[in-house]
Design a protein around this motif. Sequence first.
Motif, PDB file in Angstrom:
ATOM      1  N   VAL A  18       0.837  -1.205   0.000  1.00 55.68           N
ATOM      2  CA  VAL A  18       0.000   0.000   0.000  1.00 55.68           C
ATOM      3  C   VAL A  18       0.869   1.251   0.000  1.00 55.68           C
ATOM      4  O   VAL A  18       0.609   2.198  -0.750  1.00 55.68           O
ATOM      5  N   LEU A  19       1.901   1.260   0.823  1.00 52.93           N
ATOM      6  CA  LEU A  19       2.783   2.437   0.893  1.00 52.93           C
ATOM      7  C   LEU A  19       3.495   2.683  -0.442  1.00 52.93           C
ATOM      8  O   LEU A  19       3.566   3.827  -0.911  1.00 52.93           O
ATOM      9  N   ILE A  20       4.012   1.618  -1.049  1.00 50.62           N
ATOM     10  CA  ILE A  20       4.701   1.774  -2.332  1.00 50.62           C
ATOM     11  C   ILE A  20       3.724   2.218  -3.419  1.00 50.62           C
ATOM     12  O   ILE A  20       4.043   3.091  -4.237  1.00 50.62           O
ATOM     13  N   LEU A  21       2.537   1.639  -3.416  1.00 54.31           N
ATOM     14  CA  LEU A  21       1.526   2.013  -4.403  1.00 54.31           C
ATOM     15  C   LEU A  21       1.121   3.475  -4.247  1.00 54.31           C
ATOM     16  O   LEU A  21       1.051   4.216  -5.237  1.00 54.31           O
ATOM     17  N   LEU A  22       0.876   3.922  -3.028  1.00 54.87           N
ATOM     18  CA  LEU A  22       0.504   5.320  -2.797  1.00 54.87           C
ATOM     19  C   LEU A  22       1.642   6.260  -3.170  1.00 54.87           C
ATOM     20  O   LEU A  22       1.411   7.337  -3.727  1.00 54.87           O
ATOM     21  N   TRP A  23       2.870   5.861  -2.858  1.00 55.06           N
ATOM     22  CA  TRP A  23       4.026   6.687  -3.215  1.00 55.06           C
ATOM     23  C   TRP A  23       4.129   6.819  -4.737  1.00 55.06           C
ATOM     24  O   TRP A  23       4.357   7.914  -5.257  1.00 55.06           O
ATOM     25  N   GLY A  24       3.940   5.712  -5.440  1.00 59.13           N
ATOM     26  CA  GLY A  24       4.022   5.748  -6.900  1.00 59.13           C
ATOM     27  C   GLY A  24       2.926   6.592  -7.519  1.00 59.13           C
ATOM     28  O   GLY A  24       3.162   7.330  -8.478  1.00 59.13           O
ATOM     29  N   VAL A  25       1.721   6.503  -6.987  1.00 58.72           N
ATOM     30  CA  VAL A  25       0.607   7.288  -7.518  1.00 58.72           C
ATOM     31  C   VAL A  25       0.800   8.770  -7.220  1.00 58.72           C
ATOM     32  O   VAL A  25       0.580   9.617  -8.075  1.00 58.72           O
ATOM     33  N   SER A  26       1.224   9.085  -6.003  1.00 54.83           N
ATOM     34  CA  SER A  26       1.384  10.498  -5.631  1.00 54.83           C
ATOM     35  C   SER A  26       2.515  11.175  -6.407  1.00 54.83           C
ATOM     36  O   SER A  26       2.459  12.372  -6.644  1.00 54.83           O
ATOM     37  N   ASN A  27       3.523  10.406  -6.812  1.00 55.74           N
ATOM     38  CA  ASN A  27       4.638  10.963  -7.574  1.00 55.74           C
ATOM     39  C   ASN A  27       4.514  10.713  -9.069  1.00 55.74           C
ATOM     40  O   ASN A  27       5.444  11.025  -9.810  1.00 55.74           O
ATOM     41  N   ALA A  28       3.387  10.142  -9.498  1.00 59.63           N
ATOM     42  CA  ALA A  28       3.167   9.793 -10.910  1.00 59.63           C
ATOM     43  C   ALA A  28       4.345   8.983 -11.435  1.00 59.63           C
ATOM     44  O   ALA A  28       4.904   9.253 -12.500  1.00 59.63           O
ATOM     45  N   GLY A  32       5.275   2.568  -8.805  1.00 59.90           N
ATOM     46  CA  GLY A  32       4.132   2.235  -7.959  1.00 59.90           C
ATOM     47  C   GLY A  32       3.513   0.900  -8.333  1.00 59.90           C
ATOM     48  O   GLY A  32       2.814   0.287  -7.534  1.00 59.90           O
ATOM     49  N   LEU A  33       3.781   0.436  -9.552  1.00 67.02           N
ATOM     50  CA  LEU A  33       3.294  -0.884  -9.967  1.00 67.02           C
ATOM     51  C   LEU A  33       3.913  -1.991  -9.131  1.00 67.02           C
ATOM     52  O   LEU A  33       3.314  -3.051  -8.959  1.00 67.02           O
ATOM     53  N   ILE A  34       5.095  -1.756  -8.607  1.00 73.98           N
ATOM     54  CA  ILE A  34       5.721  -2.731  -7.719  1.00 73.98           C
ATOM     55  C   ILE A  34       4.848  -2.933  -6.489  1.00 73.98           C
ATOM     56  O   ILE A  34       4.706  -4.047  -5.990  1.00 73.98           O
ATOM     57  N   GLY A  35       4.240  -1.869  -6.016  1.00 74.06           N
ATOM     58  CA  GLY A  35       3.332  -1.969  -4.876  1.00 74.06           C
ATOM     59  C   GLY A  35       2.148  -2.868  -5.191  1.00 74.06           C
ATOM     60  O   GLY A  35       1.693  -3.632  -4.336  1.00 74.06           O
ATOM     61  N   PHE A  36       1.658  -2.806  -6.414  1.00 76.98           N
ATOM     62  CA  PHE A  36       0.564  -3.675  -6.821  1.00 76.98           C
ATOM     63  C   PHE A  36       0.996  -5.142  -6.798  1.00 76.98           C
ATOM     64  O   PHE A  36       0.252  -6.009  -6.350  1.00 76.98           O
ATOM     65  N   VAL A  37       2.200  -5.428  -7.263  1.00 73.80           N
ATOM     66  CA  VAL A  37       2.715  -6.800  -7.262  1.00 73.80           C
ATOM     67  C   VAL A  37       2.877  -7.306  -5.833  1.00 73.80           C
ATOM     68  O   VAL A  37       2.525  -8.450  -5.522  1.00 73.80           O
ATOM     69  N   VAL A  38       3.392  -6.457  -4.956  1.00 74.67           N
ATOM     70  CA  VAL A  38       3.567  -6.844  -3.553  1.00 74.67           C
ATOM     71  C   VAL A  38       2.207  -7.111  -2.910  1.00 74.67           C
ATOM     72  O   VAL A  38       2.047  -8.080  -2.159  1.00 74.67           O
ATOM     73  N   LEU A  39       1.217  -6.288  -3.214  1.00 75.03           N
ATOM     74  CA  LEU A  39      -0.128  -6.519  -2.696  1.00 75.03           C
ATOM     75  C   LEU A  39      -0.716  -7.825  -3.234  1.00 75.03           C
ATOM     76  O   LEU A  39      -1.394  -8.550  -2.505  1.00 75.03           O
ATOM     77  N   ALA A  40      -0.453  -8.122  -4.484  1.00 70.71           N
ATOM     78  CA  ALA A  40      -0.971  -9.360  -5.073  1.00 70.71           C
ATOM     79  C   ALA A  40      -0.366 -10.584  -4.392  1.00 70.71           C
ATOM     80  O   ALA A  40      -1.070 -11.565  -4.118  1.00 70.71           O
ATOM     81  N   THR A  41       0.925 -10.542  -4.092  1.00 70.80           N
ATOM     82  CA  THR A  41       1.537 -11.678  -3.402  1.00 70.80           C
ATOM     83  C   THR A  41       0.960 -11.833  -2.004  1.00 70.80           C
ATOM     84  O   THR A  41       0.793 -12.954  -1.523  1.00 70.80           O
ATOM     85  N   ALA A  42       0.647 -10.728  -1.351  1.00 72.08           N
ATOM     86  CA  ALA A  42       0.028 -10.808  -0.020  1.00 72.08           C
ATOM     87  C   ALA A  42      -1.378 -11.376  -0.120  1.00 72.08           C
ATOM     88  O   ALA A  42      -1.797 -12.180   0.716  1.00 72.08           O
ATOM     89  N   TYR A  43      -2.119 -10.996  -1.138  1.00 70.54           N
ATOM     90  CA  TYR A  43      -3.487 -11.475  -1.306  1.00 70.54           C
ATOM     91  C   TYR A  43      -3.533 -12.982  -1.571  1.00 70.54           C
ATOM     92  O   TYR A  43      -4.324 -13.709  -0.985  1.00 70.54           O
TER      93      TYR A  43
END
Length: 59
Positions: A18-28, A32-43
């Motif tokens: 979540v933190l990586i995804l939010l950081w990527g989105v806020s900085n365009a 931030g896609l790495i955050g999505f991959v990390v979330l997917a592995t957690a899910y």
Amino acid sequence: MKKNMGDKDRMYRAIAGVLILLWGVSNANALGLIGFVVLATAYFRFCPVYIPMDIDTTR
């Protein structure tokens, strides 16, 4: 896919994702896609990187 991720590992990955995804989105930033991959592995409670290293945190 056999689950190879325990509860603590899953929680830490979800928070980091979540933190990586939010950081990527806020900085365009595309990183931030790495955050999505990390979330997917957690899910899915499965990390493909753990297989060659023979790591299983569910124990």
